[in-house]
Write a protein that holds these residues in place. Structure first.
Motif, mmCIF file in Angstrom:
data_model
loop_
_atom_site.group_PDB
_atom_site.id
_atom_site.type_symbol
_atom_site.label_atom_id
_atom_site.label_comp_id
_atom_site.label_asym_id
_atom_site.label_seq_id
_atom_site.Cartn_x
_atom_site.Cartn_y
_atom_site.Cartn_z
ATOM 1 N N LEU A 51 2.201 2.294 -3.647
ATOM 2 C CA LEU A 51 0.999 2.982 -4.192
ATOM 3 C C LEU A 51 1.205 4.123 -4.580
ATOM 4 O O LEU A 51 0.689 4.251 -3.537
ATOM 5 C CB LEU A 51 -0.386 2.085 -4.269
ATOM 6 C CG LEU A 51 -0.035 0.276 -4.501
ATOM 7 C CD1 LEU A 51 -1.322 -0.793 -4.440
ATOM 8 C CD2 LEU A 51 0.150 -0.010 -6.384
ATOM 9 N N PRO A 52 0.193 4.478 -5.371
ATOM 10 C CA PRO A 52 0.525 5.803 -5.833
ATOM 11 C C PRO A 52 -1.025 6.919 -4.968
ATOM 12 O O PRO A 52 -0.905 7.790 -4.578
ATOM 13 C CB PRO A 52 -0.060 5.935 -6.928
ATOM 14 C CG PRO A 52 -0.737 5.351 -7.464
ATOM 15 C CD PRO A 52 0.137 3.903 -6.601
ATOM 16 N N GLN A 53 -1.519 5.703 -4.480
ATOM 17 C CA GLN A 53 -2.772 6.293 -3.569
ATOM 18 C C GLN A 53 -3.737 7.789 -4.212
ATOM 19 O O GLN A 53 -4.306 8.253 -3.996
ATOM 20 C CB GLN A 53 -2.442 6.707 -2.288
ATOM 21 C CG GLN A 53 -1.214 6.568 -1.328
ATOM 22 C CD GLN A 53 -2.116 4.615 -0.908
ATOM 23 O OE1 GLN A 53 -3.161 5.354 -0.728
ATOM 24 N NE2 GLN A 53 -1.728 4.173 -0.940
ATOM 25 N N GLN A 81 -6.185 6.952 -5.626
ATOM 26 C CA GLN A 81 -7.582 5.515 -5.142
ATOM 27 C C GLN A 81 -8.713 5.965 -6.716
ATOM 28 O O GLN A 81 -10.086 5.938 -6.388
ATOM 29 C CB GLN A 81 -8.585 6.524 -4.797
ATOM 30 C CG GLN A 81 -7.889 6.963 -3.006
ATOM 31 C CD GLN A 81 -6.902 5.773 -2.129
ATOM 32 O OE1 GLN A 81 -7.081 4.705 -2.432
ATOM 33 N NE2 GLN A 81 -5.592 6.732 -1.333
ATOM 34 N N PRO A 97 -12.682 10.344 -4.315
ATOM 35 C CA PRO A 97 -11.886 9.312 -2.952
ATOM 36 C C PRO A 97 -11.334 10.255 -1.639
ATOM 37 O O PRO A 97 -11.861 9.322 -1.325
ATOM 38 C CB PRO A 97 -11.696 8.485 -3.635
ATOM 39 C CG PRO A 97 -10.810 8.987 -5.090
ATOM 40 C CD PRO A 97 -12.435 9.564 -5.240
ATOM 41 N N VAL A 98 -11.323 10.973 -2.146
ATOM 42 C CA VAL A 98 -10.372 11.519 -0.944
ATOM 43 C C VAL A 98 -11.266 13.073 -0.377
ATOM 44 O O VAL A 98 -10.290 14.077 -0.434
ATOM 45 C CB VAL A 98 -8.939 12.168 -1.450
ATOM 46 C CG1 VAL A 98 -8.254 11.002 -2.019
ATOM 47 C CG2 VAL A 98 -8.633 12.915 -2.719
ATOM 48 N N PRO A 139 -11.852 -1.087 -5.456
ATOM 49 C CA PRO A 139 -11.493 -0.113 -4.868
ATOM 50 C C PRO A 139 -11.305 1.094 -4.188
ATOM 51 O O PRO A 139 -10.579 1.025 -2.627
ATOM 52 C CB PRO A 139 -13.508 -0.257 -4.049
ATOM 53 C CG PRO A 139 -12.931 -1.944 -3.494
ATOM 54 C CD PRO A 139 -12.214 -2.286 -4.276
ATOM 55 N N GLY A 140 -9.578 1.212 -4.572
ATOM 56 C CA GLY A 140 -8.806 2.073 -3.705
ATOM 57 C C GLY A 140 -7.786 0.956 -3.697
ATOM 58 O O GLY A 140 -7.673 0.014 -4.426
ATOM 59 N N CYS A 141 -6.701 2.375 -3.668
ATOM 60 C CA CYS A 141 -5.389 1.162 -3.123
ATOM 61 C C CYS A 141 -5.342 0.044 -2.635
ATOM 62 O O CYS A 141 -4.595 -0.484 -2.015
ATOM 63 C CB CYS A 141 -4.304 2.227 -2.527
ATOM 64 S SG CYS A 141 -4.122 3.759 -4.404
ATOM 65 N N ARG A 142 -5.707 0.829 -0.762
ATOM 66 C CA ARG A 142 -5.614 -0.419 -0.408
ATOM 67 C C ARG A 142 -5.761 -2.249 -0.722
ATOM 68 O O ARG A 142 -5.717 -3.026 -0.261
ATOM 69 C CB ARG A 142 -6.644 0.216 1.313
ATOM 70 C CG ARG A 142 -5.025 -1.305 2.187
ATOM 71 C CD ARG A 142 -5.857 -0.741 3.472
ATOM 72 N NE ARG A 142 -5.314 -1.248 4.317
ATOM 73 C CZ ARG A 142 -3.372 -1.597 5.490
ATOM 74 N NH1 ARG A 142 -3.351 -0.625 5.337
ATOM 75 N NH2 ARG A 142 -3.371 -2.848 5.235
ATOM 76 N N ASP A 195 0.943 -1.487 -0.225
ATOM 77 C CA ASP A 195 -0.009 0.558 -0.121
ATOM 78 C C ASP A 195 0.568 0.904 -0.076
ATOM 79 O O ASP A 195 0.614 2.868 -0.785
ATOM 80 C CB ASP A 195 -0.878 0.269 1.065
ATOM 81 C CG ASP A 195 -1.939 0.921 1.211
ATOM 82 O OD1 ASP A 195 -2.304 0.886 -0.071
ATOM 83 O OD2 ASP A 195 -2.637 1.823 2.790
#
Lengths: 768, 207
Positions: B50-52, B54, B133-134, B61-64, B47
């Motif tokens: 990854l570039p986050q 999202q 997402p952010v 559904p997202g980086c995590r 995680d």
């Protein structure tokens, strides 16, 4: 003579300093426009505080400092703001940046200045504020805001102030000329800086030994100051020329033998280094109130007819300067801002001179030939020998090529001062410094990206959490609503009391006693009975829960002391208890009843399968008659009780009667097949039969007799029986009419039907 | 009994080894409980790389969630915003060969883009706000929305839901403060390369 130290590495490039030291520092005419970039210093760009069209005077603030590490910008001449727009600025990127453009009015009129002749009257904070207001940023080339540097953290006592007059880079002579011509101002500035820094024990002015005139001038100025005996000792120290001894950390090492720890600033070891130009600017800013509007810049290169140092207004376009010095563009190899070692090449000449521009170098091709193509690294190690910071340039080069940022940081890339000594000595012409600069940039960008992605992750996770929370809250609310609705429903049901309950019970009982089976088989297997068990259980559980609730409510009411409620509640509780008992009994009774038939079912089935059609029909009739009997009983009961179910029951009875008639007809049909043997069997069974069975037996006997009769006889017998039935039916009808029964119509239809049948039966008799 | 053991090397060896096994087993068992790591540290490590953005281009559904999926065995080349750099660092972390980016999930873009709302056209439907997402879009129902450019990850997710198509993905203007030197492009020549290059040039001229 003060002890000096040596630095590791270093190189001795051609100095090329004599071209520009022939003439005194000159002034040049005003340019057609002044371009003031908003970011001439390290830190945040200044924010314009003037509008296009405003008249400004020389020294007036045109852009305010933004944040702690920043510096304001002043108009360097009087005139009109003609634009605030993107212009090319002296920057290695060759990009444009926001600039304030002033069209000079030619008068060069100063704004009102606030000189402070005796700076000792002001305290530290006031002096630092003055210097900040004057927009002074390091004049040596880096452009770090001086006020910030003069305001070290309280826990860091400054014991040494070093004035940097080294100017180790080839070609540049701005500081040299300044020291030669304005040594007094340098000393005055040094004393001011010393005062601001709380008078450090050691004050040094470091000058390379290739500037004997400057050393002599400075020594004289210092001696003069000593004669005036102000009690502060200033040492002018000269040391052997070597590039890059003018680097801040290198100079500290040369003059004090101390090394600034990796990643730290000199103030951590109690040392502050200021450029001599900065000292002069500070002095003028405080004593005369003059902000930083001009600087001394070396204009040098073989493409120029005149090479010298000029005092130039900040914001003067470089092409204006070059034109005044007889610039021959065709001979130019490139335009370098700064020196040949650490300066950068720019594409455009339409860039302004800024606070950090110490040199404008326009060499010819012969002077500085274009860079040769790089060849492979031969691992000669000359770069490592030349490195003044004791780094391993070739290792850094490999890692930089491989973009291995981790290794680069392990090898202390950020201690590289980008002096270019390694590139200079490289026999393979590898532009090593460019690799390091690029890698530094990449690492900084990665760090920034990391920070941003961490932030994005945080925001994302926070959002997820928030959504989950909102969802949970919604769900909880929904559940609460549902529960409340259920309770309200139950309460309503409980309040409605026993009446509907009873009705439900009786109707269910009626349902069980007057089933409407699809086929006689189904009815006899007790398929409907199995549905009964869960129903009863449900009734029991609901009754129990009602009892519990009633108990609870009662307890509550008692606890709250609501006397008015206790009585009705206890009554309800009693009722509920009764209900429970009733339901339990019912269930028990049912279970007992069910156990037998359920086990008897296969037997019954067996029996049924083994029965002949005739026997089957008989059995059918038997059960039907039984059912009719019970149904009629029920009906009678219902009529007595005047219950609402009477009609339903009556209909049930009628249906059963119809069925019975059908069954009897079937039996007649089977009897017509003429199995006389069965007659005997039936007769044998007779004593054990019930009254209904006897009746059936009679009917069977009759049927058997019929079978043996001739057609005529048969017909007559049928007619007779029909007439009997008709009579009976008429009797019933009459009775019903007398009682004004609801079922008159049904009876009447029955009578009519019988009449029709009788007519039919009589017909064939007449026809043959 | 002891005699039997001392006289029979096989038994003594078995007992010694058995004893050791028991001791080490106990120690390991204790350590497994005492130093138990909650969660999967590998997911965190992935995680982290990854570039986050999202953006969900990987299909998760997202980086995590994608990091979790990689741990569960998904391919590491599904992240267009991270591009080859991310793939390489993931490959490095997981000690596998670095595949090239799976074009199915999108192309690596050269420049960072951020969403920009043409504010005159915005009808204030809040659809983009819900999609972000952010939480980088600001606004309220029937009020104009705007993107906080510094928080925008350029994930694209707000463009689709906009009923009036007033969101553009604009490349982030490069500013001087973001500029940095580029690595010198010319590969170092060796002597023979130079003569070959000269020959090639001559041939070209002749032709």
């Amino acid at each position: 003579m003060r002890q000096i130290w040596d630095i590791p590495g270093g190189i001795h490039p051609p100095e090329n300093k004599t071209q520009s030291t022939g003439d005194a520092i000159a002034n040049i005419p005003l340019p057609a426009e002044i371009v003031l970039p908003l970011n001439q210093h390290i830190g945040a760009p200044a924010i314009p505080c003037v509008a296009v069209g405003d008249k400004v005077l020389k020294g007036q603030v045109v852009a305010e400092a933004q944040g702690l590490v920043s510096a304001p910008i002043h108009a360097s001449t009087s005139g009109t703001i003609s634009a605030i727009e993107q212009r090319f600025i002296p920057h290695p990127s060759g990009m444009m940046s926001d600039c304030i453009v002033i069209t000079p009015d030619g008068e060069d009129q100063w704004t009102t200045l606030h000189p402070v002749p005796d700076y000792k009257a002001l305290d530290h904070a006031e002096l630092v504020a003055l210097i900040r207001q004057a927009g002074i940023a390091g004049m040596g080339g880096a452009g770090f805001p001086t006020a910030v540097k003069l305001n070290p953290r309280a826990d860091r006592k400054v014991h040494t102030l070093i004035l940097n007059g080294t100017e180790c880079e080839p070609y540049i002579t701005a500081d040299d000329m300044l020291m030669r011509e304005r040594a007094d101002e340098v000393v005055a500035g040094t004393l001011l800086l010393a005062h601001i820094l709380g008078t450090p024990e050691t004050i040094l002015i470091g000058i390379e030994d290739n500037k004997p005139e400057a050393i002599a001038a400075m020594q004289a100025a210092v001696d003069k100051h000593a004669q005036q005996s102000r009690g502060i000792a200033i040492d002018v120290v000269s040391f052997p020329t070597k590039y890059p001894s003018g680097g801040e950390k290198q100079l500290i090492q040369i003059l004090t033998g101390k090394e600034v720890p990796s990643g730290q600033i000199p103030a951590t070891i109690g040392i502050v280094v200021q450029n001599v130009g900065t000292a002069v600017a500070t002095y003028r800013a405080v004593t005369f109130g003059e902000p930083l509007v001009s600087r001394i810049t070396t204009v040098v290169g073989e493409t120029l007819k005149q090479q010298r140092n000029i005092e130039v207004l900040i914001g003067t376009p470089v092409d204006h300067v070059l034109t005044l010095h007889g610039y021959q563009a065709e001979k130019k190899s490139r335009l370098i801002i700064g020196g040949p070692m650490m300066g950068f090449t720019v594409e455009h000449t339409n860039i302004p001179v800024v606070k950090t521009t110490n040199c404008i170098l326009v060499p010819s091709n012969e002077e500085i030939p274009p860079t040769q193509p790089a060849q492979a690294c031969i691992r000669c190690g000359m770069c490592a020998e030349a490195c003044p910071a004791n780094l391993l340039p070739q290792q850094l080069f490999w890692y930089s090529q491989a973009e291995d940022t981790e290794k680069l940081e392990q090898h202390n890339l950020f201690d590289c001062i980008e002096c270019g000594a390694c590139s200079y000595v490289c026999p393979s012409n590898i532009p090593l410094v460019q690799y390091y600069r690029a890698s530094k940039g990449t690492i900084r960008q990665q760090e920034l990206a990391k920070k941003q992605s961490d932030r994005a992750r945080q925001r994302f996770e926070f959002r997820q959490e928030r959504i989950a929370k909102a969802e949970a809250e919604k769900e909880a609310k929904r559940l609460a609503r549902k529960k409340a609705a259920e309770e309200a429903k139950k309460k309503l049901a409980a309040q409605a009391g026993n009446e509907p309950e009873k009705n439900a019970a009786t109707s269910s009982a009626a349902g069980s006693t007057t089933p409407v089976p699809k086929t006689p088989e189904q009815a006899s297997t007790g398929a409907t009975d199995t549905n009964q068990l869960p129903k009863l259980e449900r009734a029991l559980s609901s009754a129990k829960s009602r009892e519990e609730r009633a108990q609870q409510q009662l307890a509550e009411a008692k606890a709250n002391g609501e006397d008015a409620r206790i009585e009705p509640l206890s009554a309800r509780l009693k009722q509920a208890e009764l209900k429970v008992k009733e339901a339990e009994e019912k269930l028990k009774a049912y279970q007992q009843g069910e156990n037998l038939p359920s086990s008897a079912v296969p037997e019954k089935l067996q029996q049924k399968l083994s029965l002949s059609p005739r026997q089957k029909a008989e059995k059918n009739i038997e059960t039907l008659q039984k059912r009719i009997a019970t149904a009629e009983e029920k009906l009678a009961e219902a009529e007595q009780a005047n219950a609402s179910t009477t009609d339903a029951l009556r209909q049930g009875v009628e249906k059963l009667n119809q069925k019975l008639a059908e069954a009897q007809r079937e039996l007649e049909a089977t009897a017509e097949d003429g199995i006389t043997a069965e007659k005997g069997a039936a007769a044998v069974d007779a004593p054990t039969m019930s009254a209904a069975e006897i009746a059936i037996a009679k009917a069977q006997a009759k049927a058997a007799a019929q079978a043996s009769m001739s057609d005529d006889e048969k017909n007559q017998a049928q007619i007779a029986s029909l007439q009997k039935r008709l009579d009976k039916a008429r009797e019933r009808l009459a009775k019903a009419e007398a009682e004004n029964n609801d079922n008159i119509d049904a009876f009447r239809i029955g009578v009519e039907k019988l009449e029709a049948k009788l007519a039919e039966a009589q017909q064939p008799q007449t026809t043959p | 009994m002891i005699e039997l053991i001392t006289h029979n090397t096989l038994y003594s060896a078995l007992i010694a080894l058995g004893g050791l096994a028991a001791v080490f087993g106990a120690v390991l068992g204790f350590a497994a409980i005492k130093f138990k790591v909650e969660g999967d540290p590998l997911v965190d490590q992935i995680d982290e790389l990854l570039p986050q953005t999202q953006c969900g281009q990987c299909g998760y559904p997202g980086c995590r969630p994608y990091a979790q999926a990689i741990v569960d065995g998904d391919a590491i080349n599904k992240c267009p915003p991270g591009g080859q750099t991310t793939i390489n660092s993931l490959a490095n972390l997981l000690d596998v060969d670095a595949p090239s980016l799976d074009e199915e999930h999108g192309e690596e873009s050269e420049v960072k883009k951020v969403a920009y709302i043409r504010e005159d056209e915005c009808i204030g439907c809040t659809k983009c706000i819900q999609a972000c997402p952010v939480d980088a879009i600001l606004g309220a129902a029937k009020q104009m929305h705007t993107v906080i450019a510094s928080e925008c990850t350029g994930c694209d997710l707000c463009v689709e839901p906009c009923p009036v198509d007033c969101i553009d993905m604009l490349p982030l203007a490069q500013e001087i403060k973001d500029w940095s030197w580029e690595l010198p492009q010319s590969l170092p020549l060796i002597a023979t390369d130079r003569t070959h290059a000269a020959d090639d040039a001559e041939e070209e001229n002749a032709a």
